[in-house]
Motif scaffolding. Structure first.
Motif, PDB file in Angstrom:
ATOM      1  N   ASP A   9      14.937  45.558  65.073  1.00  9.16           N
ATOM      2  CA  ASP A   9      14.586  45.247  66.459  1.00  9.16           C
ATOM      3  C   ASP A   9      13.100  44.920  66.572  1.00  9.16           C
ATOM      4  O   ASP A   9      12.287  45.732  66.972  1.00  9.16           O
ATOM      5  N   PHE A  10      12.753  43.702  66.170  1.00 10.76           N
ATOM      6  CA  PHE A  10      11.395  43.212  66.332  1.00 10.76           C
ATOM      7  C   PHE A  10      11.478  41.709  66.549  1.00 10.76           C
ATOM      8  O   PHE A  10      12.548  41.104  66.440  1.00 10.76           O
ATOM      9  N   GLU A  11      10.359  41.087  66.894  1.00 15.47           N
ATOM     10  CA  GLU A  11      10.361  39.657  67.210  1.00 15.47           C
ATOM     11  C   GLU A  11      10.407  38.822  65.934  1.00 15.47           C
ATOM     12  O   GLU A  11       9.449  38.794  65.159  1.00 15.47           O
ATOM     13  N   TRP A  12      11.549  38.149  65.742  1.00 13.22           N
ATOM     14  CA  TRP A  12      11.733  37.321  64.554  1.00 13.22           C
ATOM     15  C   TRP A  12      11.189  35.913  64.833  1.00 13.22           C
ATOM     16  O   TRP A  12      11.928  35.026  65.251  1.00 13.22           O
ATOM     17  N   LYS A  13       9.903  35.709  64.611  1.00  8.68           N
ATOM     18  CA  LYS A  13       9.348  34.368  64.759  1.00  8.68           C
ATOM     19  C   LYS A  13       9.813  33.500  63.594  1.00  8.68           C
ATOM     20  O   LYS A  13      10.057  33.992  62.506  1.00  8.68           O
ATOM     21  N   GLU A  14       9.946  32.205  63.834  1.00  3.93           N
ATOM     22  CA  GLU A  14      10.532  31.308  62.828  1.00  3.93           C
ATOM     23  C   GLU A  14       9.837  31.351  61.467  1.00  3.93           C
ATOM     24  O   GLU A  14      10.512  31.391  60.435  1.00  3.93           O
ATOM     25  N   PRO A  15       8.505  31.352  61.403  1.00  2.00           N
ATOM     26  CA  PRO A  15       7.861  31.418  60.071  1.00  2.00           C
ATOM     27  C   PRO A  15       8.267  32.679  59.303  1.00  2.00           C
ATOM     28  O   PRO A  15       8.441  32.628  58.076  1.00  2.00           O
ATOM     29  N   SER A  91      24.862  47.097  61.709  1.00  2.00           N
ATOM     30  CA  SER A  91      25.468  47.144  63.039  1.00  2.00           C
ATOM     31  C   SER A  91      24.359  47.295  64.058  1.00  2.00           C
ATOM     32  O   SER A  91      23.421  48.075  63.851  1.00  2.00           O
ATOM     33  N   GLY A  92      24.441  46.531  65.143  1.00  2.00           N
ATOM     34  CA  GLY A  92      23.421  46.634  66.180  1.00  2.00           C
ATOM     35  C   GLY A  92      22.044  46.326  65.631  1.00  2.00           C
ATOM     36  O   GLY A  92      21.809  45.285  65.012  1.00  2.00           O
ATOM     37  N   ASP A  93      21.112  47.254  65.825  1.00  2.00           N
ATOM     38  CA  ASP A  93      19.725  47.057  65.395  1.00  2.00           C
ATOM     39  C   ASP A  93      19.426  47.642  64.022  1.00  2.00           C
ATOM     40  O   ASP A  93      18.255  47.728  63.628  1.00  2.00           O
ATOM     41  N   TRP A  94      20.464  48.048  63.274  1.00  2.00           N
ATOM     42  CA  TRP A  94      20.220  48.758  62.024  1.00  2.00           C
ATOM     43  C   TRP A  94      20.961  48.144  60.848  1.00  2.00           C
ATOM     44  O   TRP A  94      22.082  47.655  60.998  1.00  2.00           O
ATOM     45  N   VAL A  95      20.318  48.180  59.693  1.00  2.00           N
ATOM     46  CA  VAL A  95      20.974  47.865  58.421  1.00  2.00           C
ATOM     47  C   VAL A  95      20.803  49.086  57.518  1.00  2.00           C
ATOM     48  O   VAL A  95      19.863  49.878  57.677  1.00  2.00           O
ATOM     49  N   GLY A  96      21.724  49.246  56.580  1.00  2.00           N
ATOM     50  CA  GLY A  96      21.666  50.395  55.683  1.00  2.00           C
ATOM     51  C   GLY A  96      22.087  50.027  54.277  1.00  2.00           C
ATOM     52  O   GLY A  96      22.819  49.054  54.058  1.00  2.00           O
ATOM     53  N   CYS A  97      21.623  50.802  53.319  1.00  2.00           N
ATOM     54  CA  CYS A  97      21.967  50.599  51.915  1.00  2.00           C
ATOM     55  C   CYS A  97      22.083  51.955  51.238  1.00  2.00           C
ATOM     56  O   CYS A  97      21.243  52.837  51.453  1.00  2.00           O
TER      57      CYS A  97
END
Length: 228
Positions: A9-15, A91-97
């Motif tokens: 959950d952060f701003e994914w700017k194109e670069p 899922s949602g705002d989270w990824v896990g490994c």
């Protein structure tokens, strides 16, 4: 065994997005760019980067040396490194490994409100009965406990939905669980790592960390495994 989670959950700017995309292989890149919704692309991309950065940091593997194969059910594995087992989830705002030396599975679910009658289709009779015995206030919580535990199991086994979810029974016991209806010996752990989400890990090795490690996403994109 190690368990990692990362918030996207952060701003994914194109670069930033295209910089991150450079690290994945062509097969993964083609899959990511086909997503209609950008959020799905971000989750899939960051999950891949999480795995790659863990493999680099913990096992000193370079991106170009990470050769992946897939079993007949689509579960990925590292070619020529059968001592490294892993699984991803998002899922949602989270990824896990989760990563270890024995087969592992992990599942994260955002706890959205649903029609709990869906449990009749996917849960065993004993599980559905246990769900019905819970108070109305606790049923949704119990549903997602069961769902993540069952999903983590079929992912650890590596057969996915080829194993019907109602063909075995999970009985939660505190932050662990027992399984019946199958021959294999597997172990479980639930993690209440953040509000509104459930996460479960399954492995044939009963040696779980007490809590997951939280990874900084922006530093992950730079190739750094910064745990906070």
């Amino acid at each position: 065994m190690q368990v990692f989670v990362c918030n996207i959950d952060f701003e994914w700017k194109e670069p930033l997005y295209y910089k991150a995309l450079e690290r994945v292989d062509e097969r993964k890149k083609e899959k990511i760019v086909r997503f209609v919704h950008k959020e799905d692309a971000y989750r899939s991309l960051l999950a891949d980067l999480l795995l790659r950065t863990i493999l680099n940091d913990q096992f000193h593997l370079k991106d170009e040396d990470m050769l992946f194969g897939w079993n007949e059910y689509g579960k990925p594995y590292l070619i020529n490194r059968d001592n490294i087992c892993f699984n991803l989830t998002h899922s949602g705002d989270w990824v896990g490994c989760v990563i270890g030396q024995k087969p592992v599975g992990i599942e994260i679910e955002y706890m959205k409100s649903i029609d709990l009658n869906i449990a009749k289709r996917f849960f065993s009779p004993d599980e559905y009965f246990a769900l019905q015995r819970e108070t109305q206030e606790k049923q949704l919580d119990f549903f997602y406990d069961l769902w993540t535990l069952k999903e983590s199991y079929i992912k650890a086994v590596g057969k996915g939905m080829a194993i019907p979810l109602d063909s075995f029974t999970i009985r939660p016991e505190g932050d662990s669980a027992l399984i019946s209806g199958l021959d294999q010996e597997y172990y479980f752990k639930n993690y209440n790592f953040t509000e509104g989400y459930k996460m479960a890990v399954c492995s044939s090795n009963n040696c779980f960390p007490s809590k997951p490690m939280f990874v900084d996403a922006l530093r992950l994109i730079q190739g750094e495994l910064f745990v906070y």
